[in-house]
Design an enzyme around this catalytic site. Structure first.
Site, PDB file in Angstrom:
ATOM      1  N   GLY A  24       0.815  -1.223   0.000  1.00 40.80           N
ATOM      2  CA  GLY A  24       0.000   0.000   0.000  1.00 40.80           C
ATOM      3  C   GLY A  24       0.840   1.261   0.000  1.00 40.80           C
ATOM      4  N   GLY A  30       6.563   7.551   6.663  1.00 41.08           N
ATOM      5  CA  GLY A  30       5.732   8.207   5.649  1.00 41.08           C
ATOM      6  C   GLY A  30       6.369   9.430   5.014  1.00 41.08           C
ATOM      7  NE  ARG A  80       1.245   2.116  -6.851  1.00 41.15           N
ATOM      8  CZ  ARG A  80       2.447   2.632  -6.713  1.00 41.15           C
ATOM      9  NH1 ARG A  80       3.491   1.836  -6.693  1.00 41.15           N
ATOM     10  NH2 ARG A  80       2.621   3.928  -6.579  1.00 41.15           N
ATOM     11  CG  ASP A 137       5.419  -2.922  -4.685  1.00 38.17           C
ATOM     12  OD1 ASP A 137       6.141  -3.891  -4.963  1.00 38.17           O
ATOM     13  OD2 ASP A 137       5.806  -1.952  -4.016  1.00 38.17           O
ATOM     14  CG  ASN A 138       7.897  -0.354  -6.951  1.00 36.61           C
ATOM     15  OD1 ASN A 138       6.986   0.189  -6.327  1.00 36.61           O
ATOM     16  ND2 ASN A 138       9.061  -0.630  -6.401  1.00 36.61           N
ATOM     17  CG  ASP A 155       6.597   3.637  -6.777  1.00 38.37           C
ATOM     18  OD1 ASP A 155       5.949   4.702  -6.884  1.00 38.37           O
ATOM     19  OD2 ASP A 155       6.264   2.724  -6.020  1.00 38.37           O
TER      20      ASP A 155
END
Ligand code: AMP
Ligand code: MG
Length: 560
Positions: free
Chosen positions: A108, A144, A208, A283-284, A293
């Site tokens: 996420g 973050g 993604r 995820d990228n 990313d």
């Protein structure tokens, strides 16, 4: 919903992602596993002192943000996460992924928060996403935040890629947050505070491969279907899915086949410009075939298919330059596996297990075919790209051998890929047969990092003669004038790319308070195929010796 007139930057938010898709019902910003939802609503954390240090005028224009608006305090505040207007609907996306080949479960947006989606000046929909704007439910143990050095790299590289003609997410702004962020740059126990920054990224979609993997991994085929159908209707409207009711399998297959094609095309671009992503986890990878990313990426200088910029990957080199197409293919297989449950026969009752399995295999065969087509698409695209960059008007059957031989000759001594290809256009093809080896290789000699032996020079000269023969015959057959061919070569072989040490020099200056190096690089990289003689001495040059082993130039980590 606020009166749109009141948006301080004149933006029109449409927010279809959060309007249409299932949301995490919890709104507290606590780390958690999120089920049955595509996103969590979360506000950016305000920062101490937002300050704009660079922006892309083209992206502002695309969004319809005027130069006057860019100059306002509100602009820095909005794109640092300090001003959230009522027409925005900030959220973090929920996704999973394979990291370095292993299933990692829920990942996420741990440090990215989308402010919402706007309608751009050209009618397109664009999501505005802040990277480094504070923790989200997906931050796991991390803060973050993002540091200045990695934000400069993301900002510059996004725009450099765009101007090179490589599909990419864009970058609107780079702002300092005024907060310090603690990082252990090489995971070696030497932590230090670094300036924090936020980049506003812009793309039609930030979905993604991993966005589609998480639901089936949790047996949640309903949410998977919801997301797939929404994506096809929203971002792939040209596929003609019906407005209501289920999206038929053949359209889902077309959608997946398009992702295979755009991903293959993206790999051809990366190989052409010498870009090494560094962390091609599932995820990228963008479902729109965009470069997404920007982390420990790097640009190939000496041509070396084994090279990876990512120290985290130094052992196995999974994400090395030459392996990128194979990894993209592997990632597509994972995406195919993820959406395969949508193909399960509606009614398997009355079938034995074997029959049900056979029926399922039959159903998913088109996905398999699409995955298989990746190799052909990539190979064809790569060969055509090579033919074009070598100045040929088309591809000949024996060209593949010539390309392979070039790959070998480029590795005899360390040879700068970008300089070699750019200088090739300067080689005197007409005189190649008569010229001595030394005279012939003179045009490309700048690309060598070390002095080659006579034998190595001879091998390069032999390749150049072969290439020159091919070019002369091609020019004659296609009726192309030499200057036309040279212009064609210069339009595909960039002169200026974001060499790792160039970004690092801009970072060093910026960390010392002088941000002009960023704007200067942005300026050069806006016209990567132009000669730009004023910049040549500084930026059309090989990696300086000091950069060979310097952190940030040859060694990058995921710590950013
Ligand atoms: P990457 O491979 O760098 O794209 O990141 C992998 C995952 O780690 C993603 O879920 C990111 O959102 C998350 N992540 C990376 N850095 C941070 C950070 N500083 N704070 C929170 N999450 C992060
Ligand atoms: Mg990521």
């Amino acid at each position: 919903m606020a009166d749109l007139e009141t948006n301080p930057l004149g933006l029109t938010f449409t927010n279809r992602f959060t309007r249409d898709l299932p949301a995490d019902p919890i709104v507290e910003n606590t780390r958690r596993q999120v089920h049955g939802a595509c996103f969590s609503r979360v506000e950016p954390t305000p920062t101490a002192a937002p300050r704009l240090i660079a922006h892309s005028a083209e992206v502002a224009e695309l969004l319809g943000i005027s130069p006057e608006h860019v100059a306002t305090e509100a602009f820095a505040a909005v794109f640092n996460g300090n001003l959230v207007t009522a027409d925005m609907d900030p959220y973090a996306m929920c996704y999973g992924g394979h990291q370095f080949g292993n299933w990692a479960g829920q990942l996420g947006d741990g440090r990215a928060i989308a402010l919402g989606e706007v309608r751009a000046a050209d009618g397109s929909f664009q999501t505005l996403q802040l990277k480094g704007s504070g923790p989200t439910p997906y931050s796991r143990g991390a803060d973050g935040r993002a540091v200045l050095r990695s934000s400069i790299r993301e900002f510059l590289c996004s725009e450099a890629m765009f101007h090179l003609g490589v599909p990419t997410t864009r970058a609107l702004s780079l702002t300092l947050s005024g907060d310090d962020v603690m990082r252990d740059m090489f995971y070696d126990g030497r932590s230090a505070f670094e300036p924090g920054a936020v980049v506003c990224r812009v793309a039609p979609s930030f979905l993604r491969f991993g966005s589609f993997q998480l639901f089936p991994a949790r047996d949640d085929v309903d949410t998977l279907r919801t997301l797939v159908e929404w994506t096809i209707r929203t971002d792939f409207a040209h596929l003609g899915a019906p407005d209501d009711g289920p999206v038929p399998n053949d359209i889902i297959t077309k959608w997946f086949a398009e992702i295979c094609r755009t991903t293959a095309d993206l790999m051809v671009h990366w190989m052409r410009v010498g870009f090494v992503h560094g962390v091609m986890n599932t995820d990228n990878l963008s479902i729109l075939g965009l470069t997404i990313d920007y982390g420990p990426y790097g640009w190939l200088e000496g041509f070396d298919p084994e090279w990876t910029p990512n120290t985290t990957d130094a052992g196995r080199r999974r994400y090395r330059y030459g392996n990128q197409p194979a990894v993209a293919h592997w990632n597509l297989v994972q995406l195919a596996n993820a959406i395969a449950p949508l193909y399960a026969p509606d009614d398997a009752s009355g079938l034995s297990d074997e029959e049900a399995e056979a029926a399922f295999r039959e159903q998913v065969r088109p996905l398999q075919d699409a995955v298989d087509s990746f190799a052909t698409r990539f190979d064809t695209g790569w060969n055509e790209m090579m033919a074009e960059r070598l100045g040929f008007s088309g591809l000949r059957a024996d060209d593949n051998e010539l390309f392979g031989e070039l790959g070998r000759v480029l590795q005899l001594v360390e040879t700068d890929m970008t300089i070699f290809h750019r200088r090739l256009a300067d080689v005197d093809v007409a005189g190649a047969t008569q010229a001595t080896d030394d005279a012939l290789v003179a045009a490309i000699a700048d690309a060598w990092y070390v002095e080659p032996t006579d034998e190595q020079r001879g091998e390069m000269a032999t390749w150049l003669r072969r290439w020159a023969d091919r070019v002369i015959a091609d020019d004659r057959a296609s009726g192309t004038a030499a200057d036309e061919r040279i212009a064609q070569m210069n339009a595909i072989n960039p002169k200026y790319v974001l060499r790792n040490w160039m970004a690092q020099l801009a970072i060093d200056r910026s960390e010392a308070g002088d941000h002009d190096g960023i704007t200067e690089l942005l300026e050069v990289l806006r016209l990567p195929y132009d000669e730009q003689p004023d910049y040549e001495d500084r930026f059309f040059v090989k990696r300086p010796e000091w950069a060979r082993e310097r952190a940030g130039c040859s060694m990058l980590s995921c710590s950013s």
